[in-house]
Scaffold this motif. Structure first.
Motif, PDB file in Angstrom:
ATOM      1  N   LEU A 131       0.846  -1.177   0.000  1.00  0.00           N
ATOM      2  CA  LEU A 131       0.000   0.000   0.000  1.00  0.00           C
ATOM      3  C   LEU A 131       0.888   1.234   0.000  1.00  0.00           C
ATOM      4  N   ARG A 132       0.514   2.231  -0.794  1.00  0.00           N
ATOM      5  CA  ARG A 132       1.307   3.442  -0.845  1.00  0.00           C
ATOM      6  C   ARG A 132       0.394   4.651  -0.826  1.00  0.00           C
ATOM      7  N   GLU A 133       0.572   5.495   0.202  1.00  0.00           N
ATOM      8  CA  GLU A 133      -0.226   6.703   0.328  1.00  0.00           C
ATOM      9  C   GLU A 133       0.454   7.871  -0.359  1.00  0.00           C
ATOM     10  N   SER A 134      -0.370   8.823  -0.760  1.00  0.00           N
ATOM     11  CA  SER A 134       0.143  10.073  -1.304  1.00  0.00           C
ATOM     12  C   SER A 134      -0.932  11.138  -1.130  1.00  0.00           C
ATOM     13  N   GLY A 135      -0.526  12.393  -1.337  1.00  0.00           N
ATOM     14  CA  GLY A 135      -1.496  13.473  -1.336  1.00  0.00           C
ATOM     15  C   GLY A 135      -1.578  14.282  -0.068  1.00  0.00           C
ATOM     16  N   GLY A 136      -0.791  13.944   0.937  1.00  0.00           N
ATOM     17  CA  GLY A 136      -0.811  14.737   2.155  1.00  0.00           C
ATOM     18  C   GLY A 136      -0.186  16.116   1.913  1.00  0.00           C
ATOM     19  N   GLY A 137      -0.295  16.972   2.931  1.00  0.00           N
ATOM     20  CA  GLY A 137       0.297  18.294   2.801  1.00  0.00           C
ATOM     21  C   GLY A 137      -0.246  19.260   3.825  1.00  0.00           C
ATOM     22  N   LEU A 138      -0.015  20.548   3.549  1.00  0.00           N
ATOM     23  CA  LEU A 138      -0.477  21.626   4.424  1.00  0.00           C
ATOM     24  C   LEU A 138      -1.774  22.211   3.884  1.00  0.00           C
ATOM     25  N   VAL A 139      -2.726  22.462   4.767  1.00  0.00           N
ATOM     26  CA  VAL A 139      -3.988  23.059   4.343  1.00  0.00           C
ATOM     27  C   VAL A 139      -4.511  23.940   5.468  1.00  0.00           C
TER      28      VAL A 139
ATOM     29  N   GLN B  61       3.073   3.465   4.384  1.00  0.00           N
ATOM     30  CA  GLN B  61       4.070   4.175   5.184  1.00  0.00           C
ATOM     31  C   GLN B  61       3.515   5.458   5.802  1.00  0.00           C
ATOM     32  N   GLY B  62       2.361   5.883   5.332  1.00  0.00           N
ATOM     33  CA  GLY B  62       1.715   7.065   5.892  1.00  0.00           C
ATOM     34  C   GLY B  62       2.014   8.330   5.117  1.00  0.00           C
ATOM     35  N   THR B  63       1.114   9.285   5.217  1.00  0.00           N
ATOM     36  CA  THR B  63       1.295  10.601   4.611  1.00  0.00           C
ATOM     37  C   THR B  63       0.830  11.661   5.604  1.00  0.00           C
ATOM     38  N   GLN B  64       1.633  12.708   5.750  1.00  0.00           N
ATOM     39  CA  GLN B  64       1.346  13.731   6.760  1.00  0.00           C
ATOM     40  C   GLN B  64       0.318  14.727   6.248  1.00  0.00           C
ATOM     41  N   VAL B  65      -0.673  14.988   7.077  1.00  0.00           N
ATOM     42  CA  VAL B  65      -1.656  16.035   6.820  1.00  0.00           C
ATOM     43  C   VAL B  65      -1.566  17.024   7.974  1.00  0.00           C
ATOM     44  N   THR B  66      -1.331  18.285   7.640  1.00  0.00           N
ATOM     45  CA  THR B  66      -1.225  19.324   8.655  1.00  0.00           C
ATOM     46  C   THR B  66      -2.217  20.429   8.343  1.00  0.00           C
ATOM     47  N   VAL B  67      -3.081  20.713   9.309  1.00  0.00           N
ATOM     48  CA  VAL B  67      -4.096  21.745   9.145  1.00  0.00           C
ATOM     49  C   VAL B  67      -3.724  22.909  10.049  1.00  0.00           C
ATOM     50  N   PHE B  68      -3.549  24.091   9.468  1.00  0.00           N
ATOM     51  CA  PHE B  68      -3.148  25.245  10.251  1.00  0.00           C
ATOM     52  C   PHE B  68      -4.260  26.287  10.253  1.00  0.00           C
ATOM     53  N   SER B  69      -4.307  27.052  11.326  1.00  0.00           N
ATOM     54  CA  SER B  69      -5.351  28.074  11.456  1.00  0.00           C
ATOM     55  C   SER B  69      -4.832  29.442  11.052  1.00  0.00           C
TER      56      SER B  69
END
Length: 120
Positions: A2-10, A112-120
């Motif tokens: 399994l391979r994740e993609s598409g995470g990021g800053l939002v 392996q996981g993908t990082q999602v970071t939500v900022f205010s």
């Protein structure tokens, strides 16, 4: 595999779609799930989908804002996340198992996981 993609800053209130590419040939009875793990917290179930038939399950926190889907001929499962909040910040993992379950310990295969970071 399994391979994740598409995470990021939002930004808070924004949307993001993460993808899970599944290698091999998933059988119809397999369930593909998304979990997430925030820093210092346990891994928690977000959503899952049955490969054949498209039956879905959602956590209470995801039900109204997230949508899980799959494209069979791409062997890919998507998690569309809308109205994101800082509490959604985590590493998002996809996982596979041949049963319907929300418990991470029951899952046989992990990405392996993908990082999602939500900022205010």
């Amino acid at each position: 595999q399994l391979r994740e993609s598409g995470g990021g800053l939002v930004q808070t209130g924004g949307s993001l779609r993460v993808s899970c590419e599944v290698s091999g040939h998933p059988v119809g009875s397999h369930w593909i799930a998304w979990f997430r793990q925030a820093s210092g917290k346990e891994r928690e179930f977000v959503a899952s989908i049955r490969w054949s038939g498209g039956q879905t399950d959602y956590s209470d926190s995801a039900r109204d804002r997230f949508r899980i889907s799959l494209v069979d001929d791409r062997n890919t499962v998507y998690l569309q996340m809308n109205d994101l909040k800082p509490d959604d910040t985590a590493v998002y993992y996809c996982a596979a198992v041949n049963m319907r379950t929300v418990r991470p310990r029951n899952y046989d295969y992990w990405g392996q996981g993908t990082q999602v970071t939500v900022f205010s």
